[in-house]
Write a protein that holds these residues in place. Structure first.
Motif, PDB file in Angstrom:
ATOM      1  N   LEU A  91      19.407 -44.943  28.666  1.00  0.00           N
ATOM      2  CA  LEU A  91      18.839 -44.593  30.151  1.00  0.00           C
ATOM      3  C   LEU A  91      18.728 -42.738  29.948  1.00  0.00           C
ATOM      4  O   LEU A  91      18.786 -42.279  30.602  1.00  0.00           O
ATOM      5  CB  LEU A  91      20.241 -45.088  30.947  1.00  0.00           C
ATOM      6  CG  LEU A  91      20.096 -44.745  32.342  1.00  0.00           C
ATOM      7  CD1 LEU A  91      18.520 -45.054  32.756  1.00  0.00           C
ATOM      8  CD2 LEU A  91      21.120 -44.848  33.253  1.00  0.00           C
ATOM      9  N   VAL A  94      15.465 -42.278  28.543  1.00  0.00           N
ATOM     10  CA  VAL A  94      14.598 -42.295  29.808  1.00  0.00           C
ATOM     11  C   VAL A  94      14.616 -41.235  30.334  1.00  0.00           C
ATOM     12  O   VAL A  94      13.419 -41.200  31.149  1.00  0.00           O
ATOM     13  CB  VAL A  94      14.855 -43.800  29.900  1.00  0.00           C
ATOM     14  CG1 VAL A  94      13.487 -44.512  31.511  1.00  0.00           C
ATOM     15  CG2 VAL A  94      14.866 -45.338  29.018  1.00  0.00           C
ATOM     16  N   TRP A  95      15.724 -41.026  31.281  1.00  0.00           N
ATOM     17  CA  TRP A  95      15.945 -40.379  32.459  1.00  0.00           C
ATOM     18  C   TRP A  95      15.612 -38.726  31.955  1.00  0.00           C
ATOM     19  O   TRP A  95      14.519 -38.157  32.519  1.00  0.00           O
ATOM     20  CB  TRP A  95      17.151 -40.551  32.724  1.00  0.00           C
ATOM     21  CG  TRP A  95      17.578 -41.573  33.638  1.00  0.00           C
ATOM     22  CD1 TRP A  95      17.072 -41.912  33.973  1.00  0.00           C
ATOM     23  CD2 TRP A  95      19.218 -41.661  34.939  1.00  0.00           C
ATOM     24  NE1 TRP A  95      17.028 -43.016  35.599  1.00  0.00           N
ATOM     25  CE2 TRP A  95      18.772 -42.895  35.152  1.00  0.00           C
ATOM     26  CE3 TRP A  95      19.919 -40.664  34.698  1.00  0.00           C
ATOM     27  CZ2 TRP A  95      19.677 -43.303  36.156  1.00  0.00           C
ATOM     28  CZ3 TRP A  95      21.035 -41.432  35.647  1.00  0.00           C
ATOM     29  CH2 TRP A  95      20.630 -43.064  36.187  1.00  0.00           C
ATOM     30  N   THR A  98      11.795 -38.820  32.194  1.00  0.00           N
ATOM     31  CA  THR A  98      11.268 -38.809  33.957  1.00  0.00           C
ATOM     32  C   THR A  98      11.218 -37.588  34.422  1.00  0.00           C
ATOM     33  O   THR A  98      10.526 -37.310  35.009  1.00  0.00           O
ATOM     34  CB  THR A  98      11.770 -40.345  34.505  1.00  0.00           C
ATOM     35  OG1 THR A  98      11.777 -41.479  33.412  1.00  0.00           O
ATOM     36  CG2 THR A  98      11.102 -40.616  35.449  1.00  0.00           C
ATOM     37  N   ALA A 108       5.387 -40.261  35.491  1.00  0.00           N
ATOM     38  CA  ALA A 108       6.428 -40.357  35.206  1.00  0.00           C
ATOM     39  C   ALA A 108       6.157 -41.937  33.751  1.00  0.00           C
ATOM     40  O   ALA A 108       4.952 -42.764  34.746  1.00  0.00           O
ATOM     41  CB  ALA A 108       8.367 -41.336  35.595  1.00  0.00           C
ATOM     42  N   ASP A 111       5.191 -45.132  35.457  1.00  0.00           N
ATOM     43  CA  ASP A 111       4.796 -44.795  37.057  1.00  0.00           C
ATOM     44  C   ASP A 111       3.918 -45.611  37.644  1.00  0.00           C
ATOM     45  O   ASP A 111       2.130 -45.531  37.037  1.00  0.00           O
ATOM     46  CB  ASP A 111       4.320 -43.238  37.582  1.00  0.00           C
ATOM     47  CG  ASP A 111       4.831 -42.935  38.587  1.00  0.00           C
ATOM     48  OD1 ASP A 111       4.854 -43.890  39.589  1.00  0.00           O
ATOM     49  OD2 ASP A 111       4.981 -41.705  38.350  1.00  0.00           O
ATOM     50  N   ARG A 185      11.447 -43.604  40.785  1.00  0.00           N
ATOM     51  CA  ARG A 185      10.960 -43.571  39.431  1.00  0.00           C
ATOM     52  C   ARG A 185      12.547 -43.650  38.680  1.00  0.00           C
ATOM     53  O   ARG A 185      12.969 -43.967  37.984  1.00  0.00           O
ATOM     54  CB  ARG A 185      10.874 -42.584  38.636  1.00  0.00           C
ATOM     55  CG  ARG A 185       9.102 -42.145  39.601  1.00  0.00           C
ATOM     56  CD  ARG A 185       7.624 -43.081  39.157  1.00  0.00           C
ATOM     57  NE  ARG A 185       8.305 -44.929  38.703  1.00  0.00           N
ATOM     58  CZ  ARG A 185       8.253 -45.743  39.483  1.00  0.00           C
ATOM     59  NH1 ARG A 185       7.620 -45.554  40.774  1.00  0.00           N
ATOM     60  NH2 ARG A 185       8.117 -46.972  39.360  1.00  0.00           N
ATOM     61  N   MET A 186      13.449 -42.896  38.909  1.00  0.00           N
ATOM     62  CA  MET A 186      14.679 -42.841  38.624  1.00  0.00           C
ATOM     63  C   MET A 186      15.670 -44.147  39.486  1.00  0.00           C
ATOM     64  O   MET A 186      16.365 -45.186  37.519  1.00  0.00           O
ATOM     65  CB  MET A 186      15.745 -41.886  38.755  1.00  0.00           C
ATOM     66  CG  MET A 186      15.072 -40.136  38.340  1.00  0.00           C
ATOM     67  SD  MET A 186      15.149 -40.087  36.659  1.00  0.00           S
ATOM     68  CE  MET A 186      17.059 -39.330  36.664  1.00  0.00           C
ATOM     69  N   ASP A 189      13.362 -46.993  36.950  1.00  0.00           N
ATOM     70  CA  ASP A 189      14.353 -46.101  35.254  1.00  0.00           C
ATOM     71  C   ASP A 189      16.025 -47.372  34.490  1.00  0.00           C
ATOM     72  O   ASP A 189      15.674 -47.389  33.817  1.00  0.00           O
ATOM     73  CB  ASP A 189      14.374 -44.873  34.444  1.00  0.00           C
ATOM     74  CG  ASP A 189      13.034 -44.438  34.574  1.00  0.00           C
ATOM     75  OD1 ASP A 189      12.615 -45.383  34.555  1.00  0.00           O
ATOM     76  OD2 ASP A 189      12.426 -43.030  34.228  1.00  0.00           O
ATOM     77  N   ALA A 190      16.939 -46.979  35.943  1.00  0.00           N
ATOM     78  CA  ALA A 190      17.776 -47.675  35.746  1.00  0.00           C
ATOM     79  C   ALA A 190      18.683 -48.615  36.315  1.00  0.00           C
ATOM     80  O   ALA A 190      19.478 -49.659  35.261  1.00  0.00           O
ATOM     81  CB  ALA A 190      18.722 -46.730  36.535  1.00  0.00           C
TER      82      ALA A 190
END
Length: 401
Positions: A91, A94-95, A98, A108, A111, A185-186, A189-190
């Protein structure tokens, strides 16, 4: 831990103060050299609060020393039961991608709304880990020194919906559309790793009518953020030197509900005595300007000019064995499920050690602070904010070594 950020990619920060966080701003986004002379409130000449493009890479994460723009959101997430240390590291990778894309104004990866990405909107995204992370197998011995939950305070009335969290994402920008897009977006991703626990949004006015940086005001009308540490004091108070967290910091989030109706009913003199500073410009009641220190010895007819329980006195480093921290505030107004509106301050304190800095100061204030009559902590959370990252090293990479 070795420095994860190659020198060519660094965003070097000074230890002077940022507009919107009182007397503490330094180099913003890696676009100003250390030799640039400071402007008002310590901000380098030519820098502003709005329409900035901050560098996602650096020794420290963005959003801590960068000037506070208008729109803010704090997101807390809880790890899923299947998320182990390896998954958490994925994660963070990935973050990191982004954050780098969005802060550069690019969509991102993956997106679904790429046209919402925009540069020059003062976007910063800051990430932290709560206590639950350090209960994961393999990370138990990585808990930073001094990192702990806030013990119960007599004046707290904590509500579970505003407490805790395994992860935090702090998103700040010039406008709420950008903040909402980046937050989503965050969060998307999570999803394979963590789900939202709470979201707290707020706003801040850190500019004057001409757009020049100023210290903002809370909803009591107070100039809020004066006398933050500066120069060497800031570096010592703020940045950790502890293992993987070196060049990171520890964050306390407190949701402070304000009794605006009762405050409004007070005469101005009573309000100012409770604070220890005048409301017009934030200057101490003992004279001078906003950036001047209060004179704790000043008396009139044997009575202290700044009352013994005034907030400015009780929070003063001299009353707390020299303890300092970097303070940032965000105003909020919230309508609950019953349609009742509450308002207050999302108070954020950044320091090298919560146990050694925030907790003793908060205990001093809890014991005797005139503002306790009109303020109540209804939310509380703590997070360890890793150091900055680079294109070659993801967020919190040292945690997983």
């Amino acid at each position: 831990m070795s420095d994860p950020t190659p020198m060519k990619r660094r965003s070097l920060f000074g230890y002077a103060g940022a507009a919107g966080v009182g007397a503490a701003a330094g180099i913003v986004g890696g676009r100003v050299s250390l030799g640039d002379p400071p402007g008002p409130h310590g901000l380098p000449v030519g820098e502003g609060v709005t329409r900035q493009r901050h560098d996602p890479y650096g020794v420290h994460q963005s959003g801590i020393l960068t000037p506070a723009p208008a729109a803010h959101r704090l997101l807390a997430l809880d790890l899923l039961g299947k998320t182990d240390a390896g998954a958490l590291a994925r994660l963070m990778r990935v973050w990191s991608g982004t954050i780098a894309a969005l802060m550069a104004g690019r969509p991102a990866p993956g997106d679904a709304t790429p046209d919402l990405a925009q540069e020059g909107v003062s976007l910063t995204i800051t990430v932290g880990m709560g206590p639950g992370v350090f209960r994961l197998p393999g990370l138990e011995d990585k808990r930073p020194a001094g990192f702990q939950d806030i013990p119960p305070m007599d004046h707290d009335k904590l509500q579970e919906r505003w407490v805790g969290g395994d992860l935090v994402v702090m998103v700040q920008a010039d406008d709420e559309t950008t903040v909402a897009h980046a937050s989503r977006r965050m969060t998307v991703d999570a999803r394979p790793f963590a789900l939202p626990r709470w979201s707290q949004a707020g706003s801040w006015r850190g500019v004057d009518p001409s757009g020049n940086p100023v210290t903002g005001r809370n909803l009591f009308g107070q100039v809020d953020g004066s006398r933050n540490p500066s120069a060497e004091e800031l570096g010592q108070a703020l940045w950790s030197t502890d293992g993987w967290l070196s060049n990171g910091t520890q964050l306390v989030v407190r949701r402070i509900q304000m009794d605006l109706d009762e405050w409004d009913a007070l005469v101005r003199d009573r309000q100012e005595k409770a604070v220890g500073r005048n409301l017009q410009d934030g200057a101490p009641l003992t004279g001078g300007s906003e950036k001047d220190d209060i004179d704790r010895t000043a008396q009139v007819d044997g009575v202290p000019v700044v009352a013994l329980d005034a907030h400015a006195r009780r929070a003063h480093p001299a009353e707390n064995r020299g303890r300092r921290m970097l303070r940032r505030g965000v105003n909020y107004s919230h309508v609950d499920d019953a349609g009742q509106e509450t308002a207050g301050l999302l108070f954020m304190a950044f320091q090298a050690s919560i146990a050694e800095q925030f907790i003793p100061v908060q205990q001093t204030l809890d014991a005797s602070d005139a503002l306790n009559e009109w303020t109540t902590a209804i939310g509380s959370a703590v997070f360890a904010l890793p150091p900055g990252f680079s294109a070659d090293h993801h967020l919190a990479s040292g945690l997983f070594d």
